[in-house]
Design an enzyme around this catalytic site. Structure first.
Site, mmCIF file in Angstrom:
data_model
loop_
_atom_site.group_PDB
_atom_site.id
_atom_site.type_symbol
_atom_site.label_atom_id
_atom_site.label_comp_id
_atom_site.label_asym_id
_atom_site.label_seq_id
_atom_site.Cartn_x
_atom_site.Cartn_y
_atom_site.Cartn_z
ATOM 1 N N LYS A 19 0.839 -1.209 0.000
ATOM 2 C CA LYS A 19 0.000 0.000 0.000
ATOM 3 C C LYS A 19 0.870 1.254 0.000
ATOM 4 O O LYS A 19 0.619 2.206 -0.738
ATOM 5 C CB LYS A 19 -0.942 -0.030 1.211
ATOM 6 C CG LYS A 19 -1.995 -1.137 1.100
ATOM 7 C CD LYS A 19 -2.735 -1.395 2.409
ATOM 8 C CE LYS A 19 -3.621 -2.639 2.263
ATOM 9 N NZ LYS A 19 -4.279 -3.039 3.515
ATOM 10 N N GLN A 77 -4.168 -1.302 9.727
ATOM 11 C CA GLN A 77 -4.069 -2.673 9.208
ATOM 12 C C GLN A 77 -4.573 -3.673 10.260
ATOM 13 O O GLN A 77 -4.150 -3.633 11.419
ATOM 14 C CB GLN A 77 -2.610 -2.966 8.826
ATOM 15 C CG GLN A 77 -2.404 -4.315 8.174
ATOM 16 C CD GLN A 77 -3.079 -4.438 6.798
ATOM 17 O OE1 GLN A 77 -3.078 -3.498 6.004
ATOM 18 N NE2 GLN A 77 -3.662 -5.586 6.523
ATOM 19 N N ASP A 88 -10.941 2.421 4.324
ATOM 20 C CA ASP A 88 -11.193 0.977 4.277
ATOM 21 C C ASP A 88 -12.690 0.683 4.244
ATOM 22 O O ASP A 88 -13.096 -0.440 3.955
ATOM 23 C CB ASP A 88 -10.567 0.290 5.506
ATOM 24 C CG ASP A 88 -9.317 -0.501 5.148
ATOM 25 O OD1 ASP A 88 -9.146 -0.824 3.951
ATOM 26 O OD2 ASP A 88 -8.525 -0.791 6.060
#
Ligand code: NAD
Length: 286
Positions: free
Chosen positions: A54, A98, A121
């Site tokens: 990412k 994450q 997200d």
């Protein structure tokens, strides 16, 4: 019959080029580049690989990535404090934490703490709620990326029988919402589902997201169906495989995604797309 491959790498690259060009337009007008905060807590090896991908993609596309590599013993209150600071930071358009987090940190509490307009997200309950209402918002990256893959086939999703295997909050459930919004007829299966192969055989679209290596066999698939394999499983011999038995399935399916090179690259590209969306639409950087 041999299925057509849905090339996630090529489709993701096209999306990335569009994003990079829009970011160039912003910066050439003297505006700031979109900013993404990427937070990882602890030493999970797979998480580190995902996070590095990412961060690398941000660099390639011109997104400013602010990186936080935090120790495993970080207190939950310290992570909340960091998110509060990033929520206020006007140079940050997206905040990515994450998963999984260490056990002593409540993931739900953390995800709910991220401002909905920085939740790239798409896991905040507000954004999940908007997705379920079919209203535009930040949408979870993997299911949104899969919708892009499905649309790339040119097949009309309206009225298609779609079977989603896996009902997690981050893949299966939002995937079902995406397909409902696309006006497909959707069945969601999970480990408690009875006679899964018979249900899968009815499907025009199969989405496999279980984390069980190669569990979807060729004789579970209707001739010509679209098969999307979300799984990422490492076999003892080191080989990376999906949740679908690719060699069998490709002989029956009309379209299929490979692993690697299918859903994975789209997830990362869609995160970048969401960050640009947050910057330009939600934060009015135009
Ligand atoms: P999860 O463990 O949270 O959920 C798995 C789901 O599958 C559950 O609903 C469970 O009931 C169901 N399931 C498990 N075994 C089953 C069985 N034998 N039959 C039917 N259903 C079964 O997993 P997740 O986070 O949704 O991830 C699923 C897979 O997708 C994993 O392999 C993960 O690594 C992968 N993944 C890939 C990406 C990507 O970008 N490619 C993104 C997220 C997750």
């Amino acid at each position: 019959m041999s299925a057509k491959i849905i090339d996630g790498v090529a489709i993701a690259q096209k999306l990335q080029q569009e994003i990079a060009s829009q970011i160039k337009d912003l910066t050439s007008k003297g505006l700031r580049a979109p900013g993404l905060a990427v937070i990882i807590v602890g030493e999970n090896a797979a998480s580190k690989i995902y996070v590095n991908k990412k961060r690398k993609m941000c660099l390639e596309l011109g997104i400013i990535s602010k990186d936080y590599n935090l120790p495993d013993n970080l207190a939950e209150s310290e992570l909340l404090k960091l998110i509060a600071d990033l929520n206020k930071d006007y140079t940050i358009d997206g905040i990515l934490v994450q998963l999984p987090l260490p056990k002593h940190i409540d993931s739900n509490k953390i995800l709910e703490y991220i401002l909905p307009d920085k939740d790239v997200d798409g896991f905040n309950p507000y954004n999940i709620g908007k997705l379920s209402l079919g209203r535009s918002a930040l949408r979870p990256c993997t299911p949104k990326g899969i919708l892009t893959l499905l649309q790339s086939t040119g097949v009309d999703l309206k009225g298609m029988n779609a079977v989603v295997i896996g009902a997690s909050n981050i893949v299966g459930k939002p995937m079902a919402m995406e397909l409902i919004n696309a006006r497909s007829t959707v069945t969601v299966c999970r480990s408690t589902t009875r006679d899964l192969p018979a249900i899968a055989r009815q499907a025009d679209i199969v989405i496999a997201a279980t984390g069980v290596a190669e569990m979807v066999k060729g004789d579970w698939i209707k001739q010509g169906a679209i098969v999307i394999d979300v799984g990422i499983n490492r076999l003892p011999n080191g080989e990376l495989v999906g949740d679908v038995d690719f060699e069998q399935a490709k002989e029956v399916a009309g379209w299929i995604t490979p692993v690697p090179g299918g859903v994975g690259p789209m997830t990362v590209a869609t995160l970048m797309e969401n960050t640009l969306y947050a910057a330009t639409v939600l934060h009015s950087l135009v």
